[in-house]
Structure formats: C-alpha cells, structure tokens
Design an enzyme around this catalytic site. Sequence first.
Site, PDB file in Angstrom:
ATOM      1  N   ALA A 177       0.830  -1.207   0.000  1.00 38.63           N
ATOM      2  CA  ALA A 177       0.000   0.000   0.000  1.00 38.63           C
ATOM      3  C   ALA A 177       0.863   1.255   0.000  1.00 38.63           C
ATOM      4  O   ALA A 177       0.575   2.233  -0.710  1.00 38.63           O
ATOM      5  CB  ALA A 177      -0.930  -0.008   1.211  1.00 38.63           C
ATOM      6  N   ASP A 178       1.924   1.244   0.792  1.00 36.75           N
ATOM      7  CA  ASP A 178       2.850   2.380   0.808  1.00 36.75           C
ATOM      8  C   ASP A 178       3.503   2.576  -0.556  1.00 36.75           C
ATOM      9  O   ASP A 178       3.618   3.703  -1.052  1.00 36.75           O
ATOM     10  CB  ASP A 178       3.947   2.146   1.849  1.00 36.75           C
ATOM     11  CG  ASP A 178       3.491   2.410   3.270  1.00 36.75           C
ATOM     12  OD1 ASP A 178       2.725   3.362   3.473  1.00 36.75           O
ATOM     13  OD2 ASP A 178       3.910   1.669   4.176  1.00 36.75           O
ATOM     14  N   ILE A 179       3.958   1.486  -1.143  1.00 34.16           N
ATOM     15  CA  ILE A 179       4.651   1.587  -2.432  1.00 34.16           C
ATOM     16  C   ILE A 179       3.692   2.068  -3.520  1.00 34.16           C
ATOM     17  O   ILE A 179       4.053   2.915  -4.355  1.00 34.16           O
ATOM     18  CB  ILE A 179       5.278   0.235  -2.815  1.00 34.16           C
ATOM     19  CG1 ILE A 179       6.382  -0.139  -1.820  1.00 34.16           C
ATOM     20  CG2 ILE A 179       5.851   0.280  -4.225  1.00 34.16           C
ATOM     21  CD1 ILE A 179       6.899  -1.558  -1.984  1.00 34.16           C
TER      22      ILE A 179
END
Length: 406
Positions: A177-179
């Site tokens: 999700a961060d990436i």
Amino acid sequence: MSTQQQRQPLPLPLPLDGVTVVAVEQAVSAPFATRQLADLGARVIKIERPDGGDFARGYDSAAHGLASHFVWCNRGKESLAVDLKDPRGNALVRRLVAGADVFVQNLAQGAAVRLGLDASTLCAADPRLIAVDISGYGAGGPYAHKRAYDMLVQCEAGLVSVTGTPEQPVKAGVPAADIAAAMYAFSGVLAALLRRATTGLGGPVEVSMLESLAEWMGHPLHHGMHGSEAPARTGVAHAVIAPYDAYPTADGGQVLLSVQNDREWRRLAEQVLERAELGQDPAFATNTARVANRGKTDAVVAEALARLGTAEAIDRLEAAGIACARLNTVADVAAHPQLAARDRWREIGSPVGPLRALLPPITLPGGPEPLMGAVPELGEHTDAVLRELGVTAEECAALRRDGVVA
C-alpha cells in the site's frame, strides 16, 4: 573541429535537474516517492523532527546500524531537523517552500492543515507550487481520519483476502500500500510538472493509499464485481491455470513453472516429464481439464521435478520452452546473476560508511546515471539550509538553544 565533432549531441541532464522538493515526510509512502525524484536529479530537502527525526529511522538497525526502511527510501536527500510546531520553525519551512517547485507531505490526517502545510493552503498562496498530500484514505469520507498503516490498508483494499493459501490469508511481504501510493505520488508530480511547463500553473495533487492499492487490485476486483466469485487464494499457484506452481527439486530447491497453453503442456509432458502420452490424455490435454484435475496434474509434475536438481530442472524446462524460475531467497536476489550482469548495484554513502543499493529501474540511455546520493544523518544539512535562507549564526544558535532546530 570536424563535422562529426560538431554534430556530437550535448550530454542530456537528469530530467529533474533544477527542481527543488521540500518534504515533510515519514515512514515509506512519501519518502519513497521523493527518493524517486532525488534519483532523477531533484534536490530533496527532508524536514524531520529534532527529537529523533523520521520514525522510520528507528524501525531496525539491520543496515550496519541504520534502519533498512530508512536507507531504502532516503538516499540522496538533505536532512533539515526543525520543530514545525514552533512558529519560528514553521516560518523557516514556509520560507523554504516559497522557493521550491514541489512540496510533499504524508502527516497524519489533519496535521498538515493545522500547520498550514496542506496542499490547498500552499497552492492558494503560490499558484506555481505543486503540493502533494498523501493520506491513508483521502481527505473526505467516513475513513478520512482513520489511522492508516500499510498492513491495515492491505486488509481494507482486499489484497490480503486474495493473498496466501486456501487455509490462511497473508499480507504481502513488502509494504504494497505504501509503495502503490508512493508511485502514484511520483507520477502525479511528473504529470503536474509537465502541466506547469505548458500552463505556468502547479496545483494540489492528492493520493490515498486505499485508492492506490484498490487500483492495483484490478484483476481480482473486476473478476469479482462483474458477477463471478473473487479468485481463490492459491499460494503461488494460479487460480485458473495449471500447472502453475512451485515444485521441490532433488537438491532442496524449488522451481516454479507456468504452462500457458496446451502446446506447452505437450512439450512439458514429452521433454521434461518424459511421459508424452499425457499430452493427449483427456484428463490433462486441455487447461480446463488440468485445472479440474489440479491435484493429479501437480502430482505428475512434482514427481518428475523431484528427481532433478534445481539447475537441471531449469535447463530442461528452458530447453522445452517452458516459462520457469527459481524460488529465490532474499540472499539469492542480492547475488542475482542478472542484476550483476547488468551492473545494477552501486555503493552509496551513509553515516555508517558505504552501503550497497540498486540503481532505480528507470533507465535513460544517453544521459547521466541517476543520482545515488548518500543517506543523510538527522539534521546533517540544517546549518547549510539555514544559511541559504539568510539565517545568521546568532539566530541559528538561538534556534538551536531553544530546540527549534537540531
């Protein structure tokens, strides 16, 4: 000077040479986005808290004493340690932003607004500025103020429901999700810079982790919402193709293979399984039959590969034209022959000495190599940046004495 010399093209600069980015960032999503900008030539000034900085600095000490997340996401940046809650510190950052092209932040929802550092406020004051707000769930809606960490967003976006084995759902082994949010923020900045080049106007860019990862859920999402059931969790196998899985080999390794059509199955049966009759057997001859008889299909493939070492299995599969791969460990990737052959590793500086790092995957032939700058120490560039802003030595000493900068 010869005609050939006269026609020699000038070396290309890095695409973002001359672009200045100020980032109030932490963890992964914003730092990974701005690292992409730094790699392509932008100057990135990272704003950190004086009392410890970006909390990702404390995640672990695996990189010779530094945190692996921080090393990965923060090379090539300048670190300015300043207390944004102090009006003097906030004013310093606003002065920095006034001379910047891009501002990026991923503070907790509402924090940037309270500090006057949200995209809407900054862009209203400077129409040329590109300001990026990265959040967990977006600025509006019932989840706007919900805490958002990578694993939680992976669950909310449905990724965990389609990842793992039939018995056990699992999160992705990387912060997906961060990436996802980082890469959409990166591409959003590039798009906004292109628009500004033609219109003179910047503007806000909004990216949410949930919306980014929901987009990456394209195949299972469209599979499930248009009338079919969502794809089942199948480990490394494929829900609708067989054989498509990992199989143990005689020397303790595992080989993955993927048969995409019935011609490939017949080649696999003849040249690797050494059972040519399976190519015509009604129980295996079509992908539909192989999926219906997945247990038997996997058993005959597993039996054949279990008699071969990993290297021999790979050689025979490749000779038969079957897509295959080793199930590599992290250590295997660090020593991967393809990465070595393509010269993808570099050394970068850090407070603990040289560290290995991968070149960014974007290759731009004809220009200079991406900037592989050092990982900064907390507040390493505070004095230099303050001097650029015209802060006197006496003022700097007072700010340091009061804990406004570090």
